[in-house]
Design an enzyme around this catalytic site. Structure first.
Site, PDB file in Angstrom:
ATOM      1  N   ALA A 124     -25.496  55.010  51.955  1.00 42.18           N
ATOM      2  CA  ALA A 124     -26.475  54.654  50.928  1.00 42.18           C
ATOM      3  C   ALA A 124     -26.185  55.026  49.502  1.00 42.18           C
ATOM      4  O   ALA A 124     -26.818  54.495  48.574  1.00 42.18           O
ATOM      5  CB  ALA A 124     -27.982  55.148  51.247  1.00 42.18           C
ATOM      6  N   PRO A 177     -24.772  55.799  45.854  1.00 37.17           N
ATOM      7  CA  PRO A 177     -25.966  56.549  45.280  1.00 37.17           C
ATOM      8  C   PRO A 177     -27.229  55.730  45.431  1.00 37.17           C
ATOM      9  O   PRO A 177     -28.042  56.539  44.755  1.00 37.17           O
ATOM     10  CB  PRO A 177     -25.382  56.356  43.832  1.00 37.17           C
ATOM     11  CG  PRO A 177     -24.628  55.156  43.579  1.00 37.17           C
ATOM     12  CD  PRO A 177     -23.962  54.930  44.994  1.00 37.17           C
ATOM     13  N   GLY A 178     -27.350  54.863  45.818  1.00 40.56           N
ATOM     14  CA  GLY A 178     -28.845  54.289  46.500  1.00 40.56           C
ATOM     15  C   GLY A 178     -29.095  52.848  45.791  1.00 40.56           C
ATOM     16  O   GLY A 178     -30.354  52.562  45.859  1.00 40.56           O
ATOM     17  N   GLY A 179     -28.122  51.979  45.222  1.00 39.05           N
ATOM     18  CA  GLY A 179     -28.527  50.769  44.656  1.00 39.05           C
ATOM     19  C   GLY A 179     -29.201  49.945  45.814  1.00 39.05           C
ATOM     20  O   GLY A 179     -30.347  49.333  45.487  1.00 39.05           O
ATOM     21  N   LYS A 180     -28.381  49.856  46.852  1.00 37.85           N
ATOM     22  CA  LYS A 180     -29.233  48.941  47.982  1.00 37.85           C
ATOM     23  C   LYS A 180     -30.535  49.624  48.748  1.00 37.85           C
ATOM     24  O   LYS A 180     -31.432  48.652  48.936  1.00 37.85           O
ATOM     25  CB  LYS A 180     -28.246  48.664  49.327  1.00 37.85           C
ATOM     26  CG  LYS A 180     -26.635  48.530  48.957  1.00 37.85           C
ATOM     27  CD  LYS A 180     -26.461  47.181  48.535  1.00 37.85           C
ATOM     28  CE  LYS A 180     -25.029  46.685  48.587  1.00 37.85           C
ATOM     29  NZ  LYS A 180     -24.125  47.516  47.567  1.00 37.85           N
ATOM     30  N   ARG A 196     -22.439  63.654  47.713  1.00 35.99           N
ATOM     31  CA  ARG A 196     -22.985  62.462  47.288  1.00 35.99           C
ATOM     32  C   ARG A 196     -24.482  62.341  47.393  1.00 35.99           C
ATOM     33  O   ARG A 196     -25.243  61.183  47.435  1.00 35.99           O
ATOM     34  CB  ARG A 196     -22.407  61.170  47.880  1.00 35.99           C
ATOM     35  CG  ARG A 196     -20.984  60.941  47.267  1.00 35.99           C
ATOM     36  CD  ARG A 196     -19.903  60.079  47.885  1.00 35.99           C
ATOM     37  NE  ARG A 196     -20.637  58.669  47.791  1.00 35.99           N
ATOM     38  CZ  ARG A 196     -20.367  57.665  46.835  1.00 35.99           C
ATOM     39  NH1 ARG A 196     -19.630  58.275  45.961  1.00 35.99           N
ATOM     40  NH2 ARG A 196     -21.050  56.712  46.896  1.00 35.99           N
ATOM     41  N   ASP A 249     -23.264  49.430  54.362  1.00 35.81           N
ATOM     42  CA  ASP A 249     -22.569  48.926  53.231  1.00 35.81           C
ATOM     43  C   ASP A 249     -21.304  50.030  53.237  1.00 35.81           C
ATOM     44  O   ASP A 249     -21.266  50.773  52.561  1.00 35.81           O
ATOM     45  CB  ASP A 249     -23.348  49.362  51.815  1.00 35.81           C
ATOM     46  CG  ASP A 249     -22.961  48.743  50.593  1.00 35.81           C
ATOM     47  OD1 ASP A 249     -21.944  47.847  50.653  1.00 35.81           O
ATOM     48  OD2 ASP A 249     -23.230  49.291  49.569  1.00 35.81           O
ATOM     49  N   CYS A 274     -17.399  45.855  49.432  1.00 32.35           N
ATOM     50  CA  CYS A 274     -16.708  45.288  48.264  1.00 32.35           C
ATOM     51  C   CYS A 274     -15.216  45.196  48.301  1.00 32.35           C
ATOM     52  O   CYS A 274     -14.382  45.520  47.225  1.00 32.35           O
ATOM     53  CB  CYS A 274     -17.190  46.266  46.968  1.00 32.35           C
ATOM     54  SG  CYS A 274     -16.710  47.783  47.042  1.00 32.35           S
TER      55      CYS A 274
HETATM   56  N1  SAM Z   1     -25.019  51.544  49.324  1.00 30.13           N
HETATM   57  C1  SAM Z   1     -24.518  52.193  48.190  1.00 30.13           C
HETATM   58  C2  SAM Z   1     -25.203  51.600  47.108  1.00 30.13           C
HETATM   59  O1  SAM Z   1     -25.546  50.466  47.277  1.00 30.13           O
HETATM   60  O2  SAM Z   1     -25.388  52.387  46.008  1.00 30.13           O
HETATM   61  C3  SAM Z   1     -22.884  52.150  48.161  1.00 30.13           C
HETATM   62  C4  SAM Z   1     -22.442  52.784  49.216  1.00 30.13           C
HETATM   63  S1  SAM Z   1     -20.609  52.784  49.262  1.00 30.13           S
HETATM   64  C5  SAM Z   1     -19.918  51.416  49.246  1.00 30.13           C
HETATM   65  C6  SAM Z   1     -20.028  53.393  50.876  1.00 30.13           C
HETATM   66  C7  SAM Z   1     -20.672  54.809  50.957  1.00 30.13           C
HETATM   67  O3  SAM Z   1     -20.147  55.264  52.372  1.00 30.13           O
HETATM   68  C8  SAM Z   1     -20.475  55.901  50.234  1.00 30.13           C
HETATM   69  O4  SAM Z   1     -21.368  56.612  49.525  1.00 30.13           O
HETATM   70  C9  SAM Z   1     -19.589  56.860  50.932  1.00 30.13           C
HETATM   71  O5  SAM Z   1     -19.578  58.249  50.614  1.00 30.13           O
HETATM   72  C10 SAM Z   1     -20.054  56.364  52.440  1.00 30.13           C
HETATM   73  N2  SAM Z   1     -18.996  56.873  53.129  1.00 30.13           N
HETATM   74  C11 SAM Z   1     -17.829  57.429  53.198  1.00 30.13           C
HETATM   75  N3  SAM Z   1     -17.240  57.579  54.763  1.00 30.13           N
HETATM   76  C12 SAM Z   1     -17.962  57.425  55.312  1.00 30.13           C
HETATM   77  C13 SAM Z   1     -18.048  57.439  56.916  1.00 30.13           C
HETATM   78  N4  SAM Z   1     -17.094  57.886  57.664  1.00 30.13           N
HETATM   79  N5  SAM Z   1     -19.323  56.978  57.275  1.00 30.13           N
HETATM   80  C14 SAM Z   1     -20.377  56.657  56.612  1.00 30.13           C
HETATM   81  N6  SAM Z   1     -20.389  56.564  55.456  1.00 30.13           N
HETATM   82  C15 SAM Z   1     -19.136  56.828  54.749  1.00 30.13           C
END
Ligand code: SAM
Length: 447
Positions: A109, A111-114, A137, A176, A229
């Protein structure tokens, strides 16, 4: 000239998904800035800008202001979010019955956009758990969810594995997924240098692991929304094939207007429908989304009967917070407001995962007086009436924690300062002096 990685261009060319020359050209332009308004807060200041077609309350901005110098940004009146990713709103509304009270997990989640987007569209008696595994984070995620101001949005800090045991608990899960980030090349060129085919492969393996860990927590008939993305098939359509194959999930096809420029793709093995966003075809960055329904028919949802209601009377808090359909919980000296219908869930979740934020933090009670928390000031449930409207300069000084003289007509005692009729934070006004209760760690540092 931005040079996209040759191996990625080759793959896109082979798959014949998009005109790669046009895609390269689009990378010469700046990334687009867009914002989404907090529908429960007070501003309409962007309403003369172009609308993002697939999201209500979302607008494109002609340029990128310095958001940290806008008090309304600090107040959680809007969220700066990449436009393509707001398509989640459109997809969610098609797959999920929003008139029901549902439990949603946003697994990745920060930084929280979704999460702020979902918080805006679910019912007041629904529950959203916004989870982030990476410790550093979690704080920004919790701050953004606090500013968004809902008592039914909680934050947790867990590895996806820890959700496996919450069997059949959630109605909707969003993944995400962490990915190779090619869709964000235009926003951050560093991603180009870091991109390798080997990393795409590693990301795809991690995406599969994450899904394996979390799918048991989805109810039968529950909805999974998978997003990245990335432009790579290995992280997108190939993962959709895995989802259908491994979790007896059914792909959901969305009705999408053709003039939006969103590409519909079909996965090779299982013909799952997916939606792709390319910056040369629409106003937004690279994005991928696909929706599924879990087809399991065994429903052994956890039986939640934990909560023993305390006898303490918190009605006096009605002056501070709208207590309709809410219960106040006390943990040590801190008081939280949360939806009545999630008290059992609160104990169930507290036993099984690491909850960082649960409900709206009201403050500390001393007899029947509240030492209020910032969380309450920026909550959409705040009912406190002793407020005072300040100018832009005063608001910025307040947010920078710079002393200034309060006008004579400012009320005494605990006061919420407002900018543009939006709560920005607490002060305590003693008449001859006043204290600024804006949290130190959130203050504006860049003058
Ligand atoms: N959903 C967020 C938003 O809309 O603001 C963006 C999420 S970003 C694409 C992916 C997220 O997955 C990051 O915050 C990252 O720290 C986290 N992440 C990294 N490794 C991970 C793992 N092994 N399992 C779950 N989440 C992980």
């Amino acid at each position: 000239m931005i040079n996209l990685p040759a191996a990625l261009i080759q793959e896109l060319q082979n798959n014949n998904i998009v005109d790669v020359e046009q895609l390269q050209k689009a990378h010469l332009e700046d990334a687009i800035t867009s914002v989404r308004i907090n529908s429960k807060k007070c501003t309409l200041q962007f309403s003369n800008q172009a609308k993002v077609p697939w999201a209500d309350h979302a607008f494109y901005l002609a340029d990128r202001p310095f958001f940290a110098h806008d008090p309304l940004w600090h107040a959680g009146a809007y969220y700066v979010q990449e436009a393509s990713s707001m398509f989640l709103e459109y997809a969610f509304k098609q797959c999920v019955n929003l008139s029901e009270d549902i439990k949603v997990l946003d697994l990745c989640a920060a930084p929280g956009g979704k999460s702020t987007l979902v918080a805006d569209i679910i019912s007041e008696n629904s529950l959203l758990i916004s989870n982030e595994v990476i410790g550093t984070r979690v704080a920004p995620l919790a701050e953004n969810m606090m500013k968004w101001g809902r008592c039914n949005t909680w934050v947790s800090n867990n590895d996806p594995k820890q959700f496996t045991k919450l069997e059949n608990y959630f109605d909707v899960i969003l993944v995400d997924a962490p990915c190779s980030g090619s869709g964000l090349f235009r926003k951050d060129e560093n991603y180009i240098a870091e991109w390798t085919a080997a990393n795409v492969h590693l990301c795809a393996q991690r995406q599969q692991r994450i899904l394996h860990d979390v799918m048991p927590a989805l109810k039968p008939n529950g909805i999974l929304i998978y997003m990245t993305c990335s432009f790579s098939t290995a992280e997108n359509e190939d993962i959709c094939d895995e989802i259908v194959e491994q979790f007896s999930a059914e792909s959901i096809t969305l009705e999408v207007p053709t003039d939006w420029g969103i590409l519909k793709t079909i996965s090779k093995k299982k013909q799952a429908s997916a939606y792709r966003f390319f910056p040369n075809l629409l106003q937004g960055e690279g994005f991928f989304l696909a929706c599924f329904r879990k087809m399991d028919d065994v429903d052994n949802a956890p039986d939640l009967k934990y909560f023993k209601k305390e006898k303490t009377d918190f009605n006096w808090l009605g002056k501070y917070v709208n207590l309709n359909n809410k219960t106040v919980i006390q943990e040590k000296e801190l008081l939280f407001a949360m939806p009545n219908n999630y008290l059992d869930d609160y104990l169930y979740l507290s036993k099984n995962i690491k909850l960082i934020r649960k409900g709206t933090l009201l403050g500390k009670a001393i007899k029947q007086e509240l030492i209020p928390e910032h969380d309450l000031a920026v909550s959409v449930h705040c009912a406190y009436q002793n407020t005072y409207e300040v100018t832009l300069t005063q608001a910025l000084n307040y947010l920078k924690k710079i002393d200034f003289t309060l006008p004579e007509d400012c009320p005494k005692g605990w006061v919420i300062l407002q900018y543009n009729y939006c709560n920005i934070g607490w002060i305590k006004n003693m008449g001859n002096r006043w204290n600024n209760y804006f949290p130190m760690h959130l203050r504006i540092r860049k003058m």
